[in-house]
Motif scaffolding. Structure first.
Motif, PDB file in Angstrom:
ATOM      1  N   SER A 107       0.826  -1.209   0.000  1.00 50.42           N
ATOM      2  CA  SER A 107       0.000   0.000   0.000  1.00 50.42           C
ATOM      3  C   SER A 107       0.859   1.256   0.000  1.00 50.42           C
ATOM      4  O   SER A 107       0.525   2.249  -0.653  1.00 50.42           O
ATOM      5  CB  SER A 107      -0.927  -0.002   1.217  1.00 50.42           C
ATOM      6  OG  SER A 107      -0.185   0.092   2.433  1.00 50.42           O
ATOM      7  N   LEU A 108       2.014   1.215   0.707  1.00 53.15           N
ATOM      8  CA  LEU A 108       2.923   2.371   0.702  1.00 53.15           C
ATOM      9  C   LEU A 108       3.540   2.572  -0.675  1.00 53.15           C
ATOM     10  O   LEU A 108       3.699   3.709  -1.137  1.00 53.15           O
ATOM     11  CB  LEU A 108       4.012   2.180   1.750  1.00 53.15           C
ATOM     12  CG  LEU A 108       3.571   2.280   3.221  1.00 53.15           C
ATOM     13  CD1 LEU A 108       4.724   1.942   4.140  1.00 53.15           C
ATOM     14  CD2 LEU A 108       3.051   3.674   3.530  1.00 53.15           C
ATOM     15  N   VAL A 115       4.858   0.896  11.258  1.00 56.19           N
ATOM     16  CA  VAL A 115       4.440  -0.181  10.364  1.00 56.19           C
ATOM     17  C   VAL A 115       4.130  -1.452  11.148  1.00 56.19           C
ATOM     18  O   VAL A 115       3.099  -2.104  10.930  1.00 56.19           O
ATOM     19  CB  VAL A 115       5.535  -0.464   9.309  1.00 56.19           C
ATOM     20  CG1 VAL A 115       5.169  -1.667   8.458  1.00 56.19           C
ATOM     21  CG2 VAL A 115       5.740   0.763   8.428  1.00 56.19           C
ATOM     22  N   VAL A 116       5.031  -1.811  12.074  1.00 53.88           N
ATOM     23  CA  VAL A 116       4.935  -3.128  12.697  1.00 53.88           C
ATOM     24  C   VAL A 116       4.068  -3.155  13.945  1.00 53.88           C
ATOM     25  O   VAL A 116       3.550  -4.220  14.307  1.00 53.88           O
ATOM     26  CB  VAL A 116       6.342  -3.669  13.040  1.00 53.88           C
ATOM     27  CG1 VAL A 116       7.194  -3.758  11.797  1.00 53.88           C
ATOM     28  CG2 VAL A 116       7.027  -2.806  14.089  1.00 53.88           C
ATOM     29  N   MET A 117       3.902  -2.018  14.637  1.00 55.61           N
ATOM     30  CA  MET A 117       3.143  -2.062  15.891  1.00 55.61           C
ATOM     31  C   MET A 117       1.704  -2.517  15.686  1.00 55.61           C
ATOM     32  O   MET A 117       1.205  -3.359  16.451  1.00 55.61           O
ATOM     33  CB  MET A 117       3.193  -0.699  16.583  1.00 55.61           C
ATOM     34  CG  MET A 117       4.547  -0.365  17.205  1.00 55.61           C
ATOM     35  SD  MET A 117       5.148  -1.651  18.327  1.00 55.61           S
ATOM     36  CE  MET A 117       3.932  -1.569  19.628  1.00 55.61           C
ATOM     37  N   ALA A 161      -1.736  16.406  -1.887  1.00 58.49           N
ATOM     38  CA  ALA A 161      -1.946  15.234  -2.738  1.00 58.49           C
ATOM     39  C   ALA A 161      -1.710  13.916  -1.996  1.00 58.49           C
ATOM     40  O   ALA A 161      -2.130  12.863  -2.464  1.00 58.49           O
ATOM     41  CB  ALA A 161      -1.028  15.293  -3.962  1.00 58.49           C
ATOM     42  N   ASN A 162      -1.054  13.968  -0.838  1.00 57.68           N
ATOM     43  CA  ASN A 162      -0.761  12.751  -0.080  1.00 57.68           C
ATOM     44  C   ASN A 162      -2.051  12.180   0.511  1.00 57.68           C
ATOM     45  O   ASN A 162      -2.749  12.844   1.276  1.00 57.68           O
ATOM     46  CB  ASN A 162       0.241  13.074   1.043  1.00 57.68           C
ATOM     47  CG  ASN A 162       0.504  11.873   1.925  1.00 57.68           C
ATOM     48  OD1 ASN A 162       0.298  10.725   1.515  1.00 57.68           O
ATOM     49  ND2 ASN A 162       0.958  12.123   3.141  1.00 57.68           N
ATOM     50  N   LYS A 163      -2.367  10.945   0.157  1.00 59.06           N
ATOM     51  CA  LYS A 163      -3.563  10.277   0.662  1.00 59.06           C
ATOM     52  C   LYS A 163      -3.248   9.298   1.794  1.00 59.06           C
ATOM     53  O   LYS A 163      -4.125   8.593   2.258  1.00 59.06           O
ATOM     54  CB  LYS A 163      -4.245   9.505  -0.479  1.00 59.06           C
ATOM     55  CG  LYS A 163      -4.576  10.350  -1.692  1.00 59.06           C
ATOM     56  CD  LYS A 163      -5.481  11.523  -1.345  1.00 59.06           C
ATOM     57  CE  LYS A 163      -5.819  12.340  -2.586  1.00 59.06           C
ATOM     58  NZ  LYS A 163      -6.614  13.553  -2.252  1.00 59.06           N
ATOM     59  N   ASN A 164      -1.995   9.249   2.220  1.00 57.73           N
ATOM     60  CA  ASN A 164      -1.596   8.318   3.277  1.00 57.73           C
ATOM     61  C   ASN A 164      -1.007   9.121   4.435  1.00 57.73           C
ATOM     62  O   ASN A 164       0.176   9.456   4.438  1.00 57.73           O
ATOM     63  CB  ASN A 164      -0.560   7.321   2.740  1.00 57.73           C
ATOM     64  CG  ASN A 164      -0.364   6.147   3.677  1.00 57.73           C
ATOM     65  OD1 ASN A 164      -0.461   6.279   4.892  1.00 57.73           O
ATOM     66  ND2 ASN A 164      -0.100   4.974   3.118  1.00 57.73           N
ATOM     67  N   THR A 172       3.900   5.662  -5.604  1.00 57.10           N
ATOM     68  CA  THR A 172       3.825   5.717  -7.068  1.00 57.10           C
ATOM     69  C   THR A 172       2.710   6.648  -7.521  1.00 57.10           C
ATOM     70  O   THR A 172       2.881   7.436  -8.469  1.00 57.10           O
ATOM     71  CB  THR A 172       3.596   4.303  -7.624  1.00 57.10           C
ATOM     72  OG1 THR A 172       4.650   3.445  -7.184  1.00 57.10           O
ATOM     73  CG2 THR A 172       3.583   4.320  -9.141  1.00 57.10           C
ATOM     74  N   THR A 173       1.573   6.574  -6.844  1.00 57.50           N
ATOM     75  CA  THR A 173       0.453   7.454  -7.211  1.00 57.50           C
ATOM     76  C   THR A 173       0.811   8.913  -7.012  1.00 57.50           C
ATOM     77  O   THR A 173       0.519   9.763  -7.864  1.00 57.50           O
ATOM     78  CB  THR A 173      -0.784   7.086  -6.366  1.00 57.50           C
ATOM     79  OG1 THR A 173      -1.112   5.718  -6.577  1.00 57.50           O
ATOM     80  CG2 THR A 173      -1.970   7.954  -6.737  1.00 57.50           C
ATOM     81  N   LEU A 174       1.441   9.212  -5.874  1.00 57.94           N
ATOM     82  CA  LEU A 174       1.831  10.594  -5.617  1.00 57.94           C
ATOM     83  C   LEU A 174       2.892  11.053  -6.614  1.00 57.94           C
ATOM     84  O   LEU A 174       2.853  12.203  -7.081  1.00 57.94           O
ATOM     85  CB  LEU A 174       2.356  10.717  -4.190  1.00 57.94           C
ATOM     86  CG  LEU A 174       2.733  12.136  -3.732  1.00 57.94           C
ATOM     87  CD1 LEU A 174       1.531  13.069  -3.851  1.00 57.94           C
ATOM     88  CD2 LEU A 174       3.252  12.114  -2.303  1.00 57.94           C
ATOM     89  N   ALA A 175       3.834  10.166  -6.956  1.00 58.37           N
ATOM     90  CA  ALA A 175       4.854  10.525  -7.940  1.00 58.37           C
ATOM     91  C   ALA A 175       4.213  10.844  -9.289  1.00 58.37           C
ATOM     92  O   ALA A 175       4.597  11.806  -9.964  1.00 58.37           O
ATOM     93  CB  ALA A 175       5.880   9.406  -8.076  1.00 58.37           C
ATOM     94  N   ASP A 176       3.227  10.038  -9.696  1.00 56.70           N
ATOM     95  CA  ASP A 176       2.528  10.321 -10.953  1.00 56.70           C
ATOM     96  C   ASP A 176       1.795  11.648 -10.893  1.00 56.70           C
ATOM     97  O   ASP A 176       1.759  12.410 -11.879  1.00 56.70           O
ATOM     98  CB  ASP A 176       1.534   9.189 -11.257  1.00 56.70           C
ATOM     99  CG  ASP A 176       2.233   7.873 -11.574  1.00 56.70           C
ATOM    100  OD1 ASP A 176       3.429   7.915 -11.943  1.00 56.70           O
ATOM    101  OD2 ASP A 176       1.591   6.819 -11.452  1.00 56.70           O
ATOM    102  N   ASP A 177       1.200  11.948  -9.731  1.00 57.37           N
ATOM    103  CA  ASP A 177       0.481  13.215  -9.571  1.00 57.37           C
ATOM    104  C   ASP A 177       1.431  14.397  -9.691  1.00 57.37           C
ATOM    105  O   ASP A 177       1.180  15.359 -10.435  1.00 57.37           O
ATOM    106  CB  ASP A 177      -0.226  13.216  -8.217  1.00 57.37           C
ATOM    107  CG  ASP A 177      -1.250  14.322  -8.106  1.00 57.37           C
ATOM    108  OD1 ASP A 177      -2.019  14.318  -7.143  1.00 57.37           O
ATOM    109  OD2 ASP A 177      -1.288  15.223  -8.965  1.00 57.37           O
ATOM    110  N   VAL A 178       2.545  14.346  -8.941  1.00 59.97           N
ATOM    111  CA  VAL A 178       3.509  15.450  -8.974  1.00 59.97           C
ATOM    112  C   VAL A 178       4.143  15.561 -10.356  1.00 59.97           C
ATOM    113  O   VAL A 178       4.335  16.674 -10.880  1.00 59.97           O
ATOM    114  CB  VAL A 178       4.581  15.243  -7.888  1.00 59.97           C
ATOM    115  CG1 VAL A 178       5.685  16.292  -8.004  1.00 59.97           C
ATOM    116  CG2 VAL A 178       3.945  15.299  -6.504  1.00 59.97           C
ATOM    117  N   ASN A 179       4.466  14.436 -10.934  1.00 64.57           N
ATOM    118  CA  ASN A 179       5.063  14.465 -12.264  1.00 64.57           C
ATOM    119  C   ASN A 179       4.099  15.060 -13.290  1.00 64.57           C
ATOM    120  O   ASN A 179       4.499  15.830 -14.173  1.00 64.57           O
ATOM    121  CB  ASN A 179       5.462  13.053 -12.685  1.00 64.57           C
ATOM    122  CG  ASN A 179       6.348  13.031 -13.914  1.00 64.57           C
ATOM    123  OD1 ASN A 179       7.508  13.422 -13.847  1.00 64.57           O
ATOM    124  ND2 ASN A 179       5.811  12.609 -15.039  1.00 64.57           N
TER     125      ASN A 179
END
Length: 576
Positions: free
Chosen positions: A92-93, A325-327, A241-244, A98-105
């Protein structure tokens, strides 16, 4: 190699051994031995109630084995859940990065297109005005660009030393636009939009990046048009644009310098100084490793996931601390382990109670009888028939288990080994052959056009074909060879201590024998069948791998016309 000796199909050695052991036990237990004749009874039985008996030891071993098995299952399940959850989280990360990179690009590409479009408008105006635009005309154009696109810090051009800005402002003394980075980068690629790395703007003092492209002034030389966007504007865009929300995204250039970061203290300062990623971390990211576990700027372990920005050569990097991530995953795993602990404790309690009821109580009764006799009581009521019957039941049960195992290992139609039993027996022999350095071969056989036999002459005729082919295998193979029904109309054979020439002779003998068979269909019509055989004698890691090679040769025999023998690894057919 001489022709392969004929022999009956061998049964597995373990069955004959178990049958002999069963027979000997039955004979032995038919004789009732008086308890007074048992050696050591008088000396040993008195303390049996105080010592841990064999039956109790067996119960404890069974209980602990089950507890250990369930513990291992619970730990394995927890580990599997952890791995799957971690994989899902990291996936998911990666998707978010990748989604954010496509958006910024995409945003950068749109701004590059805006820069190219505005430069083209300026060039068109130059041509419309016979190659001449005044200072005021150019400034009005750039002001309009600023009004339409409020995210721009500035819109301007430079023709020689003449600098025209959409926001006005006061330039530093001795300001030479032709020596600025945005001017020099654009001049290198005339007619193309250049992306200029961040720098300190001379008018506003802000840290910005520039999209720049050449324009044609009235003197026939080259000018440069530019659009400035502050790094704060880019940071806000990335943040929106960050959804996470659990991840922190930042942008680094091709040298590993941090250009945009959500924390202001890691952004470039007013002097143009950059915060740089550690060399070890940057080497991993620049080397194409999209997921890196390293330490963040505050010394905590964190995952770094990166994706390239095609338009700039930079990379967008997501940073999430390992504990974040792990907790949550560890919390789920802890719940699973706690649940398994309760289940294991319940199962062990129930199992121990049932074993004590089913095993200890009957044996305690027999031990009590022995203790009473050891104390000198010669009038203890003893039922020898019951004592003997218990052993007879165990022997009969064991016999039934052996018979069931033997029956379950055979195919019900062909009476050859079924696939599971064949692989089990052949794998043990194959491993022994490998250790001894001996040669062995494998055959894969298939009845040609068997479906046509069933469709034309009936399934009962097809069953007779399978049984007769199995009979030929039993007649032609040696006692040390193994054969089985692989499935449907396919048979498999393993030939230990056999080289290729001997296996070929046998394969041809089997093929010829089958080709001479005659069968009568349900309608009374006579018909015959043929078989195709694949042979493999190459080095293989397991019997399964060797049979796969033989199966490839079988498919080649099918493709080459059937009713033939093909050898794996040979280009030309062996028996045309």
């Amino acid at each position: 190699m001489p022709s392969v000796p004929r022999g009956t199909y061998p049964t597995c050695g373990i069955f004959s051994d178990l049958r002999a052991e069963y027979n000997s036990n039955t004979i032995q237990h038919e004789r009732i031995v008086p308890l007074s004749m048992l050696p050591g009874l008088q000396e040993g039985c008195g303390s049996m109630g105080e010592e841990k008996t064999i039956s109790r030891k067996i119960i404890h071993i069974i209980v602990w084995i089950n507890a250990l098995a369930f513990t291992l299952i619970s730990i394995g399940t927890a580990f599997l859940v952890y791995q799957l959850s971690l994989h899902e989280r990291m996936t998911s990360l990666r998707v978010a990065t990748t989604t954010l990179a496509d958006d910024v690009n995409g945003w950068f590409e749109r701004e590059m297109a805006n820069c190219a479009q505005t430069a083209q408008i300026v060039n068109n105006l130059y041509e419309l005005h016979d190659g001449s635009l005044s200072f005021a005309e150019r400034r009005s154009i750039y002001k309009a660009v600023m009004v339409k696109n409020r995210q721009y810090l500035n819109s301007y051009d430079a023709v020689g030393l003449e600098f025209v800005s959409g926001i006005g402002g006061t330039l530093p003394d001795n300001y030479d636009p032709t020596k600025r980075g945005w001017y020099l980068e654009a001049i290198k690629t005339p007619g193309q939009t250049a992306v200029v790395p961040p720098y300190v703007d001379a008018i506003t003092g802000a840290i910005c990046m520039t999209f720049a492209q050449t324009v044609a002034p009235d003197d026939g030389g080259r000018g440069v048009f530019g659009l400035d966007i502050t790094l704060d504007e880019i940071r806000d865009y990335v943040g929106n644009a960050n959804k996470n929300p659990q991840s922190h995204f930042f942008i680094v250039d091709a040298q590993g310098r941090i250009i945009v970061h959500p924390k202001p203290d890691l952004m470039p300062d007013k002097n143009g100084a950059f915060t740089t990623m550690t060399p070890q971390l940057w080497r991993k990211i620049a080397g194409g490793d999209d997921t890196v576990l390293d330490y963040d700027a505050y010394g905590e372990p964190a995952y770094y996931i990166s994706s390239p920005l095609r338009s700039t050569g930079w990379r967008i990097v997501s940073n999430v601390r390992l504990r974040e991530v792990v907790m949550p995953i560890i919390a789920v795993v802890a719940m699973i382990l706690a649940s398994f602990t309760v289940i294991i404790a319940s199962i062990v309690t129930v199992l121990k109670y049932r074993l004590n009821t089913l095993i200890t109580a009957p044996l305690d009764s027999l031990r009590q009888i022995a203790n009473e006799m050891a104390e000198g009581d010669n009038h203890v009521p003893i039922n020898p028939e019951r004592y003997q019957s218990e052993f007879r039941l165990f022997a009969e049960s064991f016999k039934q288990v052996c018979e069931l195992r033997h029956t379950s290992s055979l195919d019900s139609l062909s009476r050859l080994l079924n696939r599971r039993a064949f692989f089990s027996a052949a794998e043990r022999g194959f491993a022994l052959m490998r250790r001894q350095g001996s040669s062995s071969c494998a055959l894969m056989m298939d009845i040609d056009f068997f479906k046509l036999v069933n469709d034309t002459h009936g399934h009962s005729a097809g069953d007779r074909v399978i049984m007769r082919v199995a009979d030929i295998l039993r007649e032609r193979l040696r006692a040390t060879d193994l054969s089985g029904r692989y499935g449907g109309e396919e048979f498999c054979v393993w030939l230990p201590n056999t080289d290729r020439s001997g296996a070929l002779l046998l394969a041809e003998e089997l093929r010829n024998s089958v080709s001479f068979l005659q069968f009568e269909g349900e309608a009374g019509l006579l018909f015959g069948v043929t078989i195709s055989i694949g042979l493999a004698d190459v080095e293989a890691a397991s019997i399964g791998a060797l049979l796969e090679y033989a199966d490839e040769a079988l498919y080649r025999a099918k493709r080459c016309g059937r009713n033939r023998v093909e050898v794996y690894g040979e280009a030309a057919p062996i028996f045309p």
